[in-house]
Design a protein around this motif. Structure first.
Motif, PDB file in Angstrom:
ATOM      1  N   GLU A  99       0.790  -1.288   0.009  1.00  0.00           N
ATOM      2  CA  GLU A  99       0.061  -0.073  -0.089  1.00  0.00           C
ATOM      3  C   GLU A  99       1.084   1.264  -0.094  1.00  0.00           C
ATOM      4  O   GLU A  99       1.679   1.455   0.778  1.00  0.00           O
ATOM      5  CB  GLU A  99      -0.809   0.141   1.170  1.00  0.00           C
ATOM      6  CG  GLU A  99      -1.956  -1.237   1.342  1.00  0.00           C
ATOM      7  CD  GLU A  99      -2.788  -1.220   2.286  1.00  0.00           C
ATOM      8  OE1 GLU A  99      -3.067   0.007   2.937  1.00  0.00           O
ATOM      9  OE2 GLU A  99      -3.028  -2.229   3.127  1.00  0.00           O
ATOM     10  N   GLN A 118       1.339   5.576  -0.062  1.00  0.00           N
ATOM     11  CA  GLN A 118       1.025   6.726   0.332  1.00  0.00           C
ATOM     12  C   GLN A 118       0.238   7.585  -0.698  1.00  0.00           C
ATOM     13  O   GLN A 118       0.784   7.109  -2.055  1.00  0.00           O
ATOM     14  CB  GLN A 118       2.019   7.641   0.972  1.00  0.00           C
ATOM     15  CG  GLN A 118       2.527   7.224   2.212  1.00  0.00           C
ATOM     16  CD  GLN A 118       3.764   7.837   2.545  1.00  0.00           C
ATOM     17  OE1 GLN A 118       4.199   8.731   1.822  1.00  0.00           O
ATOM     18  NE2 GLN A 118       4.092   7.630   3.926  1.00  0.00           N
ATOM     19  N   GLN A 119      -0.770   8.228  -0.743  1.00  0.00           N
ATOM     20  CA  GLN A 119      -1.433   8.936  -1.691  1.00  0.00           C
ATOM     21  C   GLN A 119      -1.026  10.563  -1.633  1.00  0.00           C
ATOM     22  O   GLN A 119      -0.701  11.044  -0.673  1.00  0.00           O
ATOM     23  CB  GLN A 119      -2.931   8.949  -1.430  1.00  0.00           C
ATOM     24  CG  GLN A 119      -3.327   7.687  -1.350  1.00  0.00           C
ATOM     25  CD  GLN A 119      -3.401   6.914  -2.725  1.00  0.00           C
ATOM     26  OE1 GLN A 119      -3.538   7.264  -3.793  1.00  0.00           O
ATOM     27  NE2 GLN A 119      -2.842   5.611  -2.486  1.00  0.00           N
ATOM     28  N   SER A 179       0.284  11.524   2.042  1.00  0.00           N
ATOM     29  CA  SER A 179      -0.710  10.751   3.480  1.00  0.00           C
ATOM     30  C   SER A 179      -0.963   9.208   3.165  1.00  0.00           C
ATOM     31  O   SER A 179      -0.798   8.784   2.232  1.00  0.00           O
ATOM     32  CB  SER A 179      -1.785  11.606   3.666  1.00  0.00           C
ATOM     33  OG  SER A 179      -2.989  11.171   3.000  1.00  0.00           O
ATOM     34  N   ASP A 180      -1.322   8.774   4.326  1.00  0.00           N
ATOM     35  CA  ASP A 180      -1.699   7.192   4.069  1.00  0.00           C
ATOM     36  C   ASP A 180      -3.337   7.091   3.462  1.00  0.00           C
ATOM     37  O   ASP A 180      -3.503   6.108   3.210  1.00  0.00           O
ATOM     38  CB  ASP A 180      -1.909   6.804   5.495  1.00  0.00           C
ATOM     39  CG  ASP A 180      -0.281   6.346   6.125  1.00  0.00           C
ATOM     40  OD1 ASP A 180       0.696   6.584   5.124  1.00  0.00           O
ATOM     41  OD2 ASP A 180      -0.268   6.305   7.413  1.00  0.00           O
ATOM     42  N   ASN A 181      -3.743   8.090   3.349  1.00  0.00           N
ATOM     43  CA  ASN A 181      -5.319   8.149   2.894  1.00  0.00           C
ATOM     44  C   ASN A 181      -5.694   9.171   1.921  1.00  0.00           C
ATOM     45  O   ASN A 181      -6.781   9.180   1.552  1.00  0.00           O
ATOM     46  CB  ASN A 181      -6.388   8.055   4.057  1.00  0.00           C
ATOM     47  CG  ASN A 181      -5.860   9.282   5.096  1.00  0.00           C
ATOM     48  OD1 ASN A 181      -5.648  10.374   4.606  1.00  0.00           O
ATOM     49  ND2 ASN A 181      -5.996   8.857   6.411  1.00  0.00           N
ATOM     50  N   ASP A 184      -4.389  13.259  10.003  1.00  0.00           N
ATOM     51  CA  ASP A 184      -3.215  11.984   9.956  1.00  0.00           C
ATOM     52  C   ASP A 184      -2.309  12.925   9.461  1.00  0.00           C
ATOM     53  O   ASP A 184      -2.131  14.214   8.972  1.00  0.00           O
ATOM     54  CB  ASP A 184      -3.779  11.216   8.847  1.00  0.00           C
ATOM     55  CG  ASP A 184      -4.587   9.997   9.442  1.00  0.00           C
ATOM     56  OD1 ASP A 184      -4.991  10.116  10.505  1.00  0.00           O
ATOM     57  OD2 ASP A 184      -4.645   9.182   8.543  1.00  0.00           O
ATOM     58  N   TYR A 235       3.678  13.039   5.033  1.00  0.00           N
ATOM     59  CA  TYR A 235       4.916  12.721   4.972  1.00  0.00           C
ATOM     60  C   TYR A 235       5.393  13.626   3.720  1.00  0.00           C
ATOM     61  O   TYR A 235       4.772  13.728   2.645  1.00  0.00           O
ATOM     62  CB  TYR A 235       5.248  11.327   4.587  1.00  0.00           C
ATOM     63  CG  TYR A 235       4.609  10.553   5.572  1.00  0.00           C
ATOM     64  CD1 TYR A 235       5.472   9.879   6.816  1.00  0.00           C
ATOM     65  CD2 TYR A 235       3.103  10.073   5.781  1.00  0.00           C
ATOM     66  CE1 TYR A 235       4.914   9.425   7.704  1.00  0.00           C
ATOM     67  CE2 TYR A 235       2.802   9.340   6.803  1.00  0.00           C
ATOM     68  CZ  TYR A 235       3.823   8.924   7.769  1.00  0.00           C
ATOM     69  OH  TYR A 235       2.939   8.182   8.896  1.00  0.00           O
ATOM     70  N   ILE A 265       3.546   2.211   2.768  1.00  0.00           N
ATOM     71  CA  ILE A 265       3.183   2.596   3.886  1.00  0.00           C
ATOM     72  C   ILE A 265       3.891   1.772   5.156  1.00  0.00           C
ATOM     73  O   ILE A 265       3.811   0.583   4.843  1.00  0.00           O
ATOM     74  CB  ILE A 265       1.452   2.548   4.442  1.00  0.00           C
ATOM     75  CG1 ILE A 265       0.968   3.601   3.451  1.00  0.00           C
ATOM     76  CG2 ILE A 265       1.221   2.915   5.740  1.00  0.00           C
ATOM     77  CD1 ILE A 265      -0.597   3.218   3.356  1.00  0.00           C
ATOM     78  N   SER A 266       4.712   2.165   6.011  1.00  0.00           N
ATOM     79  CA  SER A 266       5.418   1.733   6.897  1.00  0.00           C
ATOM     80  C   SER A 266       4.457   0.660   7.898  1.00  0.00           C
ATOM     81  O   SER A 266       3.358   0.991   8.152  1.00  0.00           O
ATOM     82  CB  SER A 266       6.259   2.708   7.824  1.00  0.00           C
ATOM     83  OG  SER A 266       5.489   3.310   8.670  1.00  0.00           O
ATOM     84  N   GLN A 319       3.861  -2.562   6.968  1.00  0.00           N
ATOM     85  CA  GLN A 319       3.428  -3.714   6.215  1.00  0.00           C
ATOM     86  C   GLN A 319       4.125  -4.706   6.169  1.00  0.00           C
ATOM     87  O   GLN A 319       5.278  -4.403   5.833  1.00  0.00           O
ATOM     88  CB  GLN A 319       2.734  -3.063   4.908  1.00  0.00           C
ATOM     89  CG  GLN A 319       1.592  -1.756   4.976  1.00  0.00           C
ATOM     90  CD  GLN A 319       0.434  -2.322   5.378  1.00  0.00           C
ATOM     91  OE1 GLN A 319       0.021  -3.474   5.367  1.00  0.00           O
ATOM     92  NE2 GLN A 319      -0.345  -1.165   6.228  1.00  0.00           N
ATOM     93  N   GLU A 336       5.909  -4.578   2.717  1.00  0.00           N
ATOM     94  CA  GLU A 336       6.849  -3.750   2.579  1.00  0.00           C
ATOM     95  C   GLU A 336       8.135  -4.368   3.263  1.00  0.00           C
ATOM     96  O   GLU A 336       9.166  -4.078   2.356  1.00  0.00           O
ATOM     97  CB  GLU A 336       6.536  -2.356   2.942  1.00  0.00           C
ATOM     98  CG  GLU A 336       7.781  -1.380   3.097  1.00  0.00           C
ATOM     99  CD  GLU A 336       7.378  -0.298   3.925  1.00  0.00           C
ATOM    100  OE1 GLU A 336       8.328   0.908   3.923  1.00  0.00           O
ATOM    101  OE2 GLU A 336       6.715  -0.140   5.044  1.00  0.00           O
TER     102      GLU A 336
END
Length: 284
Positions: free
Chosen positions: A108, A110-111, A145-147, A194, A197, A207-208, A210, A213
């Motif tokens: 996954e 980051q967006q 960001s993560d989302n 949130d 980054y 994403i850290s 996972q 990853e």
């Protein structure tokens, strides 16, 4: 296959040792030239040629030793022996390549985040870098960001202040350039609060935390070391794609397959050149 490994274990191990030694050579050469694209590419090509040549000579010698028995009908010609020796020696690389690709597909990322000012216009943000001779410098950054939440520079309608973190997870300050060309520190807000980054390369990262990853990071790192001779070509031609690791083991396998067949049948890859005369053995 188990019987083949038992019978050819010494040659397989010898090839693995040679590949490790040549990988070390590739690491030394490419790490010394990676800052210059042309030199990096040329060095990678030269290291790859040396790598394949050494393996070719090794397996050709194996075929040459089998030739008398084959010619005398005491042994059967097995034209794929060199290929399968190289296959076994490269099996760890192939397994790691599959793990890296599969793990990447499940990662996954980051967006990207767009930052808006009070007027609703997109805002470019900067990070302060190390000062040189007392002068402050700033680098343009991309936010993730993560989302995929949007970020704003004012708190009107947004209750969540966003913390900015770097790749190591440490908080950093960001700035915007005003009309006078000066930089002003800004506080960013998101709809959900949130953390955001930063990325100076403009590329999102996984994403850290996972599992995929972790698997990808370990397998990809090992492959970059073991397949170091291809680093320059992979970087320049394929933008350092991890998919190339699925293909690179085929080159030594192909060359080793040809080498054994040529050695066992007395053929030479440079057939158009005169063969060097062998000195007669000395007897005491």
């Amino acid at each position: 296959m188990i019987d083949f490994v038992k019978k050819n274990g010494y040659d397989i191990l010898k090839m693995i040792v040679n590949q490790i030694a040549l990988a070390v050579l590739g690491i030394i050469m490419t790490s010394a030239t990676y800052e210059n694209d042309k030199l990096f590419f040329i060095t990678s090509v030269c290291c790859t040629v040396v790598y394949l040549y050494v393996l070719y000579i090794m397996v050709y010698d194996i075929g040459s030793k089998d030739k008398p028995a084959i010619d005398g009908k005491r042994a059967e010609l097995k034209p794929w022996r060199g290929f399968w020796i190289s296959f076994c020696a490269n099996l760890p690389n192939m397994i790691l390549a599959v793990v890296a690709v599969v793990a990447f597909l499940f990662m996954e990322f980051q967006q990207p985040v767009t930052v808006y000012d009070k007027a609703g216009d997109e805002l470019q943000v900067y990070i302060q870098t190390d000062a040189t001779e007392g002068e402050e410098k700033y680098d343009r950054i991309s936010l993730f960001s993560d989302n995929g939440a949007k970020a704003y520079t004012d708190e009107e309608g947004h209750e969540y202040e966003s913390q900015i973190k770097n790749a190591l997870g440490k908080p950093v300050l960001v700035y915007e350039k005003n009309e006078e060309g000066k930089y002003e520190e800004v506080i960013l807000y998101t709809d959900i609060g949130d953390s955001l980054y930063i990325s100076t390369s403009g590329e999102p990262r996984a994403i850290s935390g996972q599992t995929s990853e972790t698997l990808y990071g370990i397998s990809n790192a090992v492959l970059k070391l073991s397949q170091s001779t291809y680093a320059g070509m992979n970087s320049i031609l394929f933008s350092a794609s991890h998919y190339t690791f699925l293909v690179t083991p085929l080159f030594p396998m192909l060359f080793c397959g040809i080498a054994y067949y040529f050695g066992a049948t007395g053929r030479r890859i440079l057939f158009f050149l005169p063969e060097r005369k062998q000195k007669p053995p000395k007897y005491r």
